[in-house]
Design an enzyme around this catalytic site. Structure first.
Site, PDB file in Angstrom:
ATOM      1  N   TYR A  73       0.817  -1.226   0.000  1.00 59.82           N
ATOM      2  CA  TYR A  73       0.000   0.000   0.000  1.00 59.82           C
ATOM      3  C   TYR A  73       0.847   1.270   0.000  1.00 59.82           C
ATOM      4  O   TYR A  73       0.480   2.273  -0.622  1.00 59.82           O
ATOM      5  CB  TYR A  73      -1.028  -0.042   1.142  1.00 59.82           C
ATOM      6  N   HIS A 128     -14.490   1.270  -2.742  1.00 61.28           N
ATOM      7  CA  HIS A 128     -13.550   0.370  -2.051  1.00 61.28           C
ATOM      8  C   HIS A 128     -12.609   1.131  -1.123  1.00 61.28           C
ATOM      9  O   HIS A 128     -11.543   0.628  -0.781  1.00 61.28           O
ATOM     10  CB  HIS A 128     -12.769  -0.469  -3.073  1.00 61.28           C
ATOM     11  N   CYS A 136      -7.736   2.299  12.866  1.00 58.80           N
ATOM     12  CA  CYS A 136      -7.085   1.492  13.885  1.00 58.80           C
ATOM     13  C   CYS A 136      -7.633   0.068  13.845  1.00 58.80           C
ATOM     14  O   CYS A 136      -8.828  -0.138  13.642  1.00 58.80           O
ATOM     15  CB  CYS A 136      -7.323   2.123  15.254  1.00 58.80           C
ATOM     16  N   SER A 224     -12.882  -4.922 -14.954  1.00 54.83           N
ATOM     17  CA  SER A 224     -13.042  -6.302 -15.420  1.00 54.83           C
ATOM     18  C   SER A 224     -14.387  -6.868 -14.974  1.00 54.83           C
ATOM     19  O   SER A 224     -14.731  -7.989 -15.356  1.00 54.83           O
ATOM     20  CB  SER A 224     -11.903  -7.178 -14.891  1.00 54.83           C
TER      21      SER A 224
HETATM   22  C1  BJW Z   1      -8.511  -0.467 -19.518  1.00 55.94           C
HETATM   23  C2  BJW Z   1      -7.310   0.216 -19.737  1.00 55.94           C
HETATM   24  C3  BJW Z   1      -7.387   1.508 -20.333  1.00 55.94           C
HETATM   25  C4  BJW Z   1      -6.862  -1.688 -18.809  1.00 55.94           C
HETATM   26  N1  BJW Z   1      -8.581   2.006 -20.666  1.00 55.94           N
HETATM   27  N2  BJW Z   1      -9.665   0.044 -19.862  1.00 55.94           N
HETATM   28  C5  BJW Z   1     -15.873 -16.234  -2.789  1.00 55.94           C
HETATM   29  C6  BJW Z   1     -15.020 -16.082  -1.674  1.00 55.94           C
HETATM   30  C7  BJW Z   1     -14.924 -14.852  -1.024  1.00 55.94           C
HETATM   31  C8  BJW Z   1     -15.631 -13.777  -1.449  1.00 55.94           C
HETATM   32  C9  BJW Z   1     -16.450 -13.933  -2.551  1.00 55.94           C
HETATM   33  C10 BJW Z   1     -16.586 -15.133  -3.195  1.00 55.94           C
HETATM   34  N3  BJW Z   1     -17.474 -14.990  -4.221  1.00 55.94           N
HETATM   35  C11 BJW Z   1     -17.869 -13.718  -4.216  1.00 55.94           C
HETATM   36  C12 BJW Z   1     -17.256 -13.055  -3.219  1.00 55.94           C
HETATM   37  C13 BJW Z   1     -17.390 -11.678  -2.879  1.00 55.94           C
HETATM   38  C14 BJW Z   1     -16.141 -10.904  -3.297  1.00 55.94           C
HETATM   39  C15 BJW Z   1     -15.916 -11.037  -4.780  1.00 55.94           C
HETATM   40  O1  BJW Z   1     -16.493 -10.342  -5.580  1.00 55.94           O
HETATM   41  N4  BJW Z   1     -15.057 -11.961  -5.216  1.00 55.94           N
HETATM   42  C16 BJW Z   1     -14.871 -12.252  -6.629  1.00 55.94           C
HETATM   43  C17 BJW Z   1     -13.390 -12.175  -6.955  1.00 55.94           C
HETATM   44  C18 BJW Z   1     -15.487 -13.574  -6.942  1.00 55.94           C
HETATM   45  N5  BJW Z   1     -16.437  -9.541  -2.922  1.00 55.94           N
HETATM   46  C19 BJW Z   1     -16.138  -9.097  -1.718  1.00 55.94           C
HETATM   47  O2  BJW Z   1     -15.520  -9.753  -0.918  1.00 55.94           O
HETATM   48  C20 BJW Z   1     -16.661  -7.727  -1.371  1.00 55.94           C
HETATM   49  N6  BJW Z   1     -17.285  -7.782  -0.117  1.00 55.94           N
HETATM   50  C21 BJW Z   1     -18.390  -8.498   0.094  1.00 55.94           C
HETATM   51  O3  BJW Z   1     -18.930  -9.059  -0.814  1.00 55.94           O
HETATM   52  O4  BJW Z   1     -18.832  -8.555   1.384  1.00 55.94           O
HETATM   53  C22 BJW Z   1     -19.851  -9.502   1.713  1.00 55.94           C
HETATM   54  C23 BJW Z   1     -19.252 -10.904   1.631  1.00 55.94           C
HETATM   55  C24 BJW Z   1     -18.254 -11.260   2.490  1.00 55.94           C
HETATM   56  C25 BJW Z   1     -17.683 -12.552   2.416  1.00 55.94           C
HETATM   57  C26 BJW Z   1     -18.117 -13.456   1.459  1.00 55.94           C
HETATM   58  C27 BJW Z   1     -19.119 -13.073   0.590  1.00 55.94           C
HETATM   59  C28 BJW Z   1     -19.684 -11.782   0.669  1.00 55.94           C
HETATM   60  C29 BJW Z   1     -15.517  -6.740  -1.234  1.00 55.94           C
HETATM   61  C30 BJW Z   1     -14.750  -6.596  -2.504  1.00 55.94           C
HETATM   62  C31 BJW Z   1     -13.621  -5.592  -2.305  1.00 55.94           C
HETATM   63  C32 BJW Z   1     -12.641  -5.628  -3.454  1.00 55.94           C
HETATM   64  N7  BJW Z   1     -11.459  -4.982  -3.041  1.00 55.94           N
HETATM   65  C33 BJW Z   1     -10.404  -4.717  -4.007  1.00 55.94           C
HETATM   66  C34 BJW Z   1      -9.197  -4.167  -3.222  1.00 55.94           C
HETATM   67  C35 BJW Z   1      -9.441  -2.725  -2.798  1.00 55.94           C
HETATM   68  C36 BJW Z   1      -8.241  -2.106  -2.158  1.00 55.94           C
HETATM   69  C37 BJW Z   1      -7.084  -2.008  -3.120  1.00 55.94           C
HETATM   70  O5  BJW Z   1      -7.188  -1.435  -4.217  1.00 55.94           O
HETATM   71  O6  BJW Z   1      -6.036  -2.536  -2.751  1.00 55.94           O
HETATM   72  O7  BJW Z   1     -10.815  -3.776  -4.981  1.00 55.94           O
HETATM   73  S1  BJW Z   1     -10.002  -6.123  -5.012  1.00 55.94           S
HETATM   74  C38 BJW Z   1      -9.683  -5.222  -6.489  1.00 55.94           C
HETATM   75  O8  BJW Z   1     -10.645  -5.526  -7.525  1.00 55.94           O
HETATM   76  C39 BJW Z   1      -9.897  -3.762  -6.125  1.00 55.94           C
HETATM   77  C40 BJW Z   1     -10.576  -3.233  -7.354  1.00 55.94           C
HETATM   78  O9  BJW Z   1     -11.275  -2.050  -7.039  1.00 55.94           O
HETATM   79  C41 BJW Z   1     -11.463  -4.366  -7.750  1.00 55.94           C
HETATM   80  C42 BJW Z   1     -11.950  -4.312  -9.168  1.00 55.94           C
HETATM   81  O10 BJW Z   1     -10.915  -4.377 -10.072  1.00 55.94           O
HETATM   82  P1  BJW Z   1     -10.985  -3.511 -11.424  1.00 55.94           P
HETATM   83  O11 BJW Z   1     -11.012  -2.085 -11.116  1.00 55.94           O
HETATM   84  O12 BJW Z   1     -12.068  -4.032 -12.273  1.00 55.94           O
HETATM   85  O13 BJW Z   1      -9.536  -3.779 -12.034  1.00 55.94           O
HETATM   86  P2  BJW Z   1      -9.028  -4.962 -12.961  1.00 55.94           P
HETATM   87  O14 BJW Z   1      -7.551  -4.912 -12.928  1.00 55.94           O
HETATM   88  O15 BJW Z   1      -9.678  -6.235 -12.620  1.00 55.94           O
HETATM   89  O16 BJW Z   1      -9.556  -4.602 -14.414  1.00 55.94           O
HETATM   90  C43 BJW Z   1      -9.048  -3.522 -15.176  1.00 55.94           C
HETATM   91  C44 BJW Z   1      -9.836  -3.428 -16.471  1.00 55.94           C
HETATM   92  O17 BJW Z   1      -9.416  -2.269 -17.163  1.00 55.94           O
HETATM   93  C45 BJW Z   1      -9.622  -4.617 -17.408  1.00 55.94           C
HETATM   94  O18 BJW Z   1     -10.892  -5.006 -17.923  1.00 55.94           O
HETATM   95  C46 BJW Z   1      -8.752  -4.033 -18.532  1.00 55.94           C
HETATM   96  O19 BJW Z   1      -9.018  -4.640 -19.787  1.00 55.94           O
HETATM   97  C47 BJW Z   1      -9.159  -2.584 -18.515  1.00 55.94           C
HETATM   98  N8  BJW Z   1      -8.151  -1.602 -18.980  1.00 55.94           N
HETATM   99  N9  BJW Z   1      -6.236  -0.501 -19.351  1.00 55.94           N
HETATM  100  C48 BJW Z   1      -9.659   1.309 -20.463  1.00 55.94           C
HETATM  101  N10 BJW Z   1      -6.218   2.286 -20.632  1.00 55.94           N
HETATM  102 ZN    ZN Z   2      -6.443   2.983  18.150  1.00 59.03          ZN
END
Ligand code: BJW
Ligand code: ZN
Length: 274
Positions: A73, A128, A136, A224
């Site tokens: 981070y 997010h 804390c 994605s």
């Molecule tokens: C371009 C480009 C250009 C490139 N121009 N385009 C099984 C087990 C455990 C949990 C789960 C499960 N099944 C489902 C879940 C729930 C889970 C989940 O969704 N998991 C899936 C992976 C299946 N979700 C959660 O856990 C959420 N909470 C929740 O559901 O609570 C209730 C619950 C709890 C427990 C169990 C079940 C439910 C919370 C999700 C939080 C995600 N956090 C992160 C980290 C944030 C902090 C950090 O940044 O470090 O968020 S993960 C990561 O992915 C980050 C991003 O915001 C997020 C999305 O990614 P994003 O932005 O889409 O990026 P990429 O890299 O994937 O894609 C980039 C895209 O851009 C691509 O398409 C490229 O082609 C494109 N691109 N250049 C235009 N120039």
């Molecule tokens: Zn504290």
């Protein structure tokens, strides 16, 4: 350099300028910040190639090795502070200032670039969390801070110390940021990790905009669509009869009934929204 088919552009502009397009939702992912020089989540580069970013963004990783997760981070804070918003961020900021549409940006990004593009804050949900928030980890303490742009956060997290090496130095918990309120708790980034719930009021605000207003047009930008619940909004909007426009470098083969602007969103968004 970006080639958008004229027919796509024409039909999109026709809808955009029609009286039917009053409520617009932008769902943003890491691709929006790619041309600002920040790595996408599922394609991280440099030092972090050896680690899986998805594995580091979990509560278990932090419990197991808080120093490693903090280095990850600290690195991303440093890069985000060096980066500048691009034309894609500025287009969304302009949309947020228009009086004649109902607009909301849901960003999954934690890099703060939308804020820095002067987006209207009330129309921006940081879904997010933020790299510049901390809280804390002591359960009996509720300390949190926002907009902390200090870099480095502490000496051990000076990015120059580990940017050029192949092997990250192991950091003892004592070297990491601690809570100024209770003095004992380790601080953590105020981001939403896998398996953690999003703040309820965040979900409520998104639901209210989507379910109550009915979205006419949803811009799906640089994501994605792999992470729940953000990804689920596309289907909700579509099922309510809203139109979808995708801005991504990769074509989405599964999506038929939508506009697709394939290319860097920093180039396609200004053309589409002009
Ligand atoms: C371009 C480009 C250009 C490139 N121009 N385009 C099984 C087990 C455990 C949990 C789960 C499960 N099944 C489902 C879940 C729930 C889970 C989940 O969704 N998991 C899936 C992976 C299946 N979700 C959660 O856990 C959420 N909470 C929740 O559901 O609570 C209730 C619950 C709890 C427990 C169990 C079940 C439910 C919370 C999700 C939080 C995600 N956090 C992160 C980290 C944030 C902090 C950090 O940044 O470090 O968020 S993960 C990561 O992915 C980050 C991003 O915001 C997020 C999305 O990614 P994003 O932005 O889409 O990026 P990429 O890299 O994937 O894609 C980039 C895209 O851009 C691509 O398409 C490229 O082609 C494109 N691109 N250049 C235009 N120039
Ligand atoms: Zn504290």
């Amino acid at each position: 350099s970006t080639l958008i088919p004229v027919s796509t552009l024409e039909s999109f502009h026709n809808f955009l300028r029609s009286p039917n397009c009053k409520t617009v939702l932008a769902l943003v992912g890491a691709g929006l910040s790619a041309s600002s020089g920040l790595s996408t989540f599922r394609g991280s580069g440099g030092l972090w190639k050896r680690y899986n970013a998805i594995d580091l963004a979990t509560p278990d990783a932090f419990l197991d090795n808080p120093g490693l997760v903090w280095q990850f981070y600290a690195y991303r804070r440093h890069k985000a502070l060096q980066a500048q918003p691009n034309l894609g961020h500025y287009v969304l900021a302009e949309l947020s200032k228009l009086a004649n549409i109902n607009f909301l940006t849901i960003t999954q990004n934690v890099d703060g670039l939308s804020q820095r593009s002067d987006h209207v804050p009330e129309k921006l949900l940081e879904f997010h969390g933020s790299l510049f928030g901390m809280r804390c980890t002591n359960f009996s303490c509720s300390y949190e801070e926002h907009n902390n742009y200090k870099d480095p956060l502490c000496e051990a997290l000076r990015v120059d110390n580990f940017d050029q090496t192949d092997v990250l130095p192991f950091l003892d918990e004592q070297e990491l940021p601690h809570c100024p309120a209770c003095k004992v708790g380790l601080l953590r980034p105020a981001v939403v990790w896998f398996g953690e719930s999003l703040p309820l009021q965040m979900i409520d605000k998104a639901d209210e905009f989507i379910v109550r207003n009915r979205v006419d047009l949803m811009l799906v930008i640089g994501t994605s669509q792999a992470v729940w619940p953000a990804a689920s909004y596309v289907d909700i909007v579509r099922n309510q009869g809203g139109k979808i426009a995708i801005f991504n470098t990769e074509p989405d083969g599964d999506e038929k009934d939508c506009w697709q602007f394939i290319g860097d969103s920093a180039e396609t968004l200004p053309v589409a929204m002009e």
